[in-house]
Design an enzyme around this catalytic site. Structure first.
Site, PDB file in Angstrom:
ATOM      1  N   TYR A 453       0.813  -1.214   0.000  1.00 56.23           N
ATOM      2  CA  TYR A 453       0.000   0.000   0.000  1.00 56.23           C
ATOM      3  C   TYR A 453       0.840   1.254   0.000  1.00 56.23           C
ATOM      4  O   TYR A 453       2.080   1.190   0.099  1.00 56.23           O
ATOM      5  CB  TYR A 453      -1.043  -0.005   1.116  1.00 56.23           C
ATOM      6  CG  TYR A 453      -0.609  -0.066   2.570  1.00 56.23           C
ATOM      7  CD1 TYR A 453       0.695   0.119   2.993  1.00 56.23           C
ATOM      8  CD2 TYR A 453      -1.582  -0.318   3.545  1.00 56.23           C
ATOM      9  CE1 TYR A 453       1.025   0.054   4.332  1.00 56.23           C
ATOM     10  CE2 TYR A 453      -1.261  -0.372   4.890  1.00 56.23           C
ATOM     11  CZ  TYR A 453       0.050  -0.190   5.277  1.00 56.23           C
ATOM     12  OH  TYR A 453       0.370  -0.253   6.603  1.00 56.23           O
ATOM     13  N   GLU A 454       0.164   2.382  -0.144  1.00 55.35           N
ATOM     14  CA  GLU A 454       0.847   3.682  -0.259  1.00 55.35           C
ATOM     15  C   GLU A 454       1.816   3.691  -1.427  1.00 55.35           C
ATOM     16  O   GLU A 454       2.807   4.416  -1.403  1.00 55.35           O
ATOM     17  CB  GLU A 454       1.627   4.014   1.024  1.00 55.35           C
ATOM     18  CG  GLU A 454       0.791   4.130   2.269  1.00 55.35           C
ATOM     19  CD  GLU A 454      -0.357   5.090   2.088  1.00 55.35           C
ATOM     20  OE1 GLU A 454      -0.231   6.051   1.312  1.00 55.35           O
ATOM     21  OE2 GLU A 454      -1.414   4.849   2.703  1.00 55.35           O
ATOM     22  N   GLY A 455       1.544   2.887  -2.435  1.00 53.95           N
ATOM     23  CA  GLY A 455       2.488   2.808  -3.553  1.00 53.95           C
ATOM     24  C   GLY A 455       3.372   1.600  -3.375  1.00 53.95           C
ATOM     25  O   GLY A 455       4.164   1.556  -2.441  1.00 53.95           O
ATOM     26  N   GLN A 460       7.340   2.926  -5.860  1.00 54.12           N
ATOM     27  CA  GLN A 460       8.269   3.773  -5.112  1.00 54.12           C
ATOM     28  C   GLN A 460       9.626   3.806  -5.799  1.00 54.12           C
ATOM     29  O   GLN A 460      10.262   4.855  -5.915  1.00 54.12           O
ATOM     30  CB  GLN A 460       8.479   3.238  -3.689  1.00 54.12           C
ATOM     31  CG  GLN A 460       7.249   3.183  -2.833  1.00 54.12           C
ATOM     32  CD  GLN A 460       6.695   4.554  -2.548  1.00 54.12           C
ATOM     33  OE1 GLN A 460       7.403   5.539  -2.534  1.00 54.12           O
ATOM     34  NE2 GLN A 460       5.398   4.614  -2.330  1.00 54.12           N
TER      35      GLN A 460
END
Lengths: 614, 268
Positions: A453-455, A460
């Site tokens: 999650y969050e990329g 990233q």
């Protein structure tokens, strides 16, 4: 002590004895704050050191005594029903205690009811909560991100109306970006927002999935930040706007409507972080407000996402630290075999497994990782604070550049390596590591999400190489590499640390070389960046860790020269660094080679050849 | 006439003051080690915190204040320079109004219960509280002597090992935890109370209170100025670890067992 004494009387049987414990690393935080990163030079004079130390101690107590004991029970998950979601037992109470103590407002500006503390101090709070009970912490954590987003981009009326209760924790916040067809690629988000006609509100419709902590009974309201498209918005990410959609509409007098404005229509069954209600949120003409400017949603959401990315790095540290503490305790007590150099605990039936080099290898790996990660996180938090307090455009630009470069490394490297470390935790337990009650396997399952999650790691890594380095022509990378080289040059006279300093200089130099080569190759071959990104990210992570380790070593040698009362603490830093440089840094050779492998090895094979033609 | 007004004031006055005495001790989680000179335990750079039973005393005082039985809480501690951190973090930050440090020259300066009781007597005479609250004993020396000595020196009632305490007017109804069960008593104020484990569960410090703590008065009084002679009356000859447990021995007959119990363990 008091809660331990109380808990002992409540334990029922040997199974309960296997539960985990957590001790917040207050000493190590102080070492990094005072002697390595020197926060006191950057913090404004209004931030008193003794007050911060009291806060850190209280936070440690809360994490150890309230949060950690309810971590394992979180694995039993949440229960969904059409009218409500039940979260794990005692989690609601812990949230109330957290809010009553004033913790949610620690970093927020005083204007909105906050205490105005530096983000670096808040990062300590995050570290302790993340290690003690990451999944529980997701609930207040997402609120914090929503607050950051509104602070940075919200129009004044929205800030005045919603921030005070979000700052105090009376209301929580979520971020609603992902849809069934849109995850890594938010450009294909379909949710819509139609102006209601009153000039203020919009009607938002759509389905969002994977919304962490999307619903619960903890607070009287939940504030969702939702990405949606206005009518006639351009396609792709340039046509996305950000809306604030409260679970219950807020009337003009401040009271709440009783009928919900949106609904959670189901929750996911997951591998880990089961205590977080991962919701499918349904918005049907739900009333909301435009947060900032039309079609500026992606930029506005990034304030939330960037804060969240750093926090996921802290998640990595937290899981690794909890796992390490259990593994260390086990290794000191579990008896098995005899040390290669001869029996150590001669009066016992076997030696504690900590005598075995193979076990020490894993323990030192875990230790060298957690301590470097801690230093990395506070270093970066301090840059975040510098962005907040920059005196001029130049200083702000410099801080933003370094923060932008380090954020994807923190997120990707700490999450990926944390997973490896948490698995080492299980390994040290042997067969028992596979057994639920010991808790180690839950940490691994909870940690797995951090790479997604969050990329994702891939996203990233591409952000690091493709955007932060390539699009910038390597400027921020060169600046940071120079920061490392300058530190090395300044400390060349430190005979004890010199071998590691020289290794770090080589890494920093090679880092820039590799990036330069990849940038040139990318101009001719569009596949280069994605092909190299993840391995390059790993290389970057180990290089940053090397920089953190020599900084800690230099601080340790300085402290030892002053004959401290606890030399063991500092000597251990030097010894752990020895392990890191001789056994972890060699990995960089592998990554340097593989990231520069020809893209042909990825692209030459036909899609149909991927299976064996069954 | 003056007498009448004084009586009125007495009757209508519910303004009680509490004095809480606390001690900075090695944190209970620390694995204590004997010093190389075998004259004590290692204290340098070792984690210290507020004596857990004194935290219970602070909590009780704060609860009395919240119930409006008490209008002012003063905390006092006899300790070295670092004791200030305990007074700020475990007293002022919890809702105590003022703190007093009776400052010893060093953080590891030894001071015995009799001296502490004498010093506290002086503080009681200065602060004039309606009662004193403290933990039943300190977890470092487990003397369990100061509350009792202090009450005796002051000629006050004492309520020790409290598991409950309720104050009504000039009396207190207390429950004491003893080895043979719970004893219920009614005692007159002024009194010295010592708190046991089950009296209450101390709260966490709240952030706004922590911030306020900085501005609250913290007075430092050099121990020499108290006029109390704090020279230890006891000389520590040696401090050592308990002997390591020897391996057990297997005996072949009951006779052998009896013989060993009689002649080696000397318990028969």
């Amino acid at each position: 002590m008091l809660s331990t004494l109380r808990n002992v009387s409540g334990i029922a049987g040997p199974r309960a004895m296997r539960s985990m414990t957590y001790k917040a690393p207050v000493r190590d935080v102080k070492f990094i704050f005072d002697e390595v990163v020197n926060v006191w030079k950057t913090f404004p004079d209004t931030v008193a050191q003794d007050t911060v130390e009291i806060i850190i101690k209280e936070m440690a107590k809360f994490a150890e005594n309230t949060l950690n004991p309810i971590y394992q029970v979180g694995d039993e998950g949440c229960k969904w029903s059409p009218t409500k979601i039940d979260t794990p037992p005692k989690w609601n109470e812990a949230y109330k205690a957290y809010c009553e103590a004033g913790w949610p407002s620690l970093p927020a500006p005083e204007e909105y009811g906050g205490q105005g503390f530096p983000l670096t101090v808040d990062a300590v709070k995050k570290e302790f909560c993340a290690a003690a009970n990451w999944t529980w912490y997701m609930y207040p954590m997402l609120s914090h991100g929503a607050v950051e987003c509104l602070l940075a981009h919200g129009i004044k009326e929205l800030k005045d109306r919603f921030l005070p209760k979000m700052t105090s924790g009376e209301w929580t916040g979520t971020m609603c970006l992902t849809e069934p067809q849109a995850g890594s690629d938010l450009g294909v988000v379909k949710s819509t927002a139609k102006p209601s006609g009153d000039g203020k509100t919009y009607k938002i419709s759509g389905t969002k999935i994977f919304i962490s902590c999307g619903d619960h009974q903890w607070t009287s309201n939940i504030i969702h930040l939702v990405l949606a498209r206005l009518p006639d918005a351009p396609s792709g990410t340039k046509g996305i706007s950000l809306f604030l959609v409260p679970k219950y509409k807020v009337k003009d007098d401040g009271s709440l409507e009783t009928k919900p404005n949106c609904a959670c229509v189901g929750i996911e069954h997951k591998m880990g972080i089961k205590g977080s209600a991962t919701c499918v949120m349904s918005f049907e003409d739900s009333e909301g407000y435009l947060v900032g400017k039309p079609n500026n949603g992606m930029r506005e959401m990034f304030a939330f996402m960037n804060a969240a990315r750093l926090t996921v790095g802290i998640q990595g540290l937290g899981h690794a630290e909890l796992s390490y503490q259990q593994a260390l305790g086990y290794a000191r007590e579990r008896l098995s075999g005899r040390a290669p150099t001869g029996a150590v605990a001669k009066d016992k039936m076997a030696d504690p497994i900590i005598v075995h080099p193979d076990v020490r290898r894993m323990l030192l790996k875990m230790k060298s990782f957690t301590e470097a990660a801690r230093c990395f996180i506070y270093h970066t938090s301090l840059i975040e604070d510098k962005c907040r307090w920059a005196k001029d455009e130049k200083e702000l630009h410099k801080a933003e550049g370094e923060l932008g470069l380090l954020t994807p490394i923190i997120k990707a490297f700490l999450s990926e390596t944390s997973f490896e470390i948490c698995n080492d935790g299980i390994q040290i337990y042997g067969g028992h590591g596979f057994i639920k009650e010991w808790g180690l396997e839950q940490i691994v399952r909870d940690c797995r999400i951090s790479m997604l999650y969050e990329g994702t790691t891939g996203i990233q890594s591409f952000d690091l190489l493709g955007r932060k380095i390539m699009m910038n022509k390597g400027k921020d990378l060169v600046l940071f590499a120079n920061q490392i080289l300058t530190f090395c040059q300044m400390n060349m006279g430190n005979v004890q640390v010199l071998p590691h300093i020289l290794q770090t200089m080589k890494l920093a130099t090679e880092w820039v070389e590799i990036a330069g080569g990849l940038m040139m190759a990318a101009q001719k071959d569009p596949n280069v960046l994605q092909s190299a990104a993840v391995d390059f990210m790993y290389y970057s992570g180990y290089t940053v860790f090397a920089y953190m380790w020599i900084r800690m070593e230099v601080a340790a040698t300085k402290a030892l020269a002053a004959k401290p009362a606890d030399p063991e603490f500092y000597q251990a830093k030097l010894q752990t660094a020895d392990f890191f440089f001789s056994r972890m840094v060699p990995r960089t050779k592998a990554y340097a080679t593989s990231c520069r492998a020809p893209t042909k090895v990825l692209t030459q094979m036909k899609d149909s050849s991927f299976d064996l033609g069954y | 006439c003056n007498h009448f007004f004084a009586l009125l004031q007495d009757l209508s006055s519910h303004k009680m003051k509490a004095l809480v005495a606390l001690k900075r001790v090695i944190d209970y989680t620390v694995k204590v080690r004997v010093r190389p000179d075998k004259l004590g335990v290692v204290k340098d750079n070792v984690k210290h915190s507020c004596n857990p039973f004194d935290e219970i005393a602070v909590e009780q005082a704060v609860r009395f204040k919240e119930a409006k039985k008490v209008t002012e809480i003063v905390a006092v501690s006899v300790g070295g320079p670092k004791t200030v951190e305990i007074l700020r973090g475990s007293a002022l930050a919890l809702g105590v109004d003022k703190a007093i440090l009776i400052k010893l020259p060093k953080d590891d300066s030894e001071v015995e219960p009799l001296a502490v009781a004498k010093i506290l007597k002086g503080i009681v005479e200065k602060v004039k509280p309606d009662f004193v609250l403290t933990g039943k004993q300190a977890i470092d020396d487990d003397s369990c002597a100061v509350p009792q000595m202090l009450a005796s020196m002051l000629g006050w009632s004492q309520g020790t090992f409290l598991s409950s305490v309720a104050i009504e007017g000039k009396a207190a109804t207390i429950s004491r935890e003893t080895d043979v069960g719970i004893q219920k008593l009614e005692i007159k104020l002024p009194a010295v109370f010592s708190c046991d484990l089950r009296l209450n569960e101390p709260r966490y410090a709240k952030l706004p209170e922590i911030m306020k703590a900085k501005k609250k008065p913290l007075e430092e009084i050099d121990v020499a100025k108290t006029g109390v002679d704090v020279t230890p009356r006891l000389q520590i000859v040696q401090v050592s670890d308990p002997p390591t447990r020897a391996a057990g021995k297997k005996v072949k007959t009951a006779d052998e067992l009896v013989d060993k119990l009689k002649n080696e363990a000397k318990v028969l």
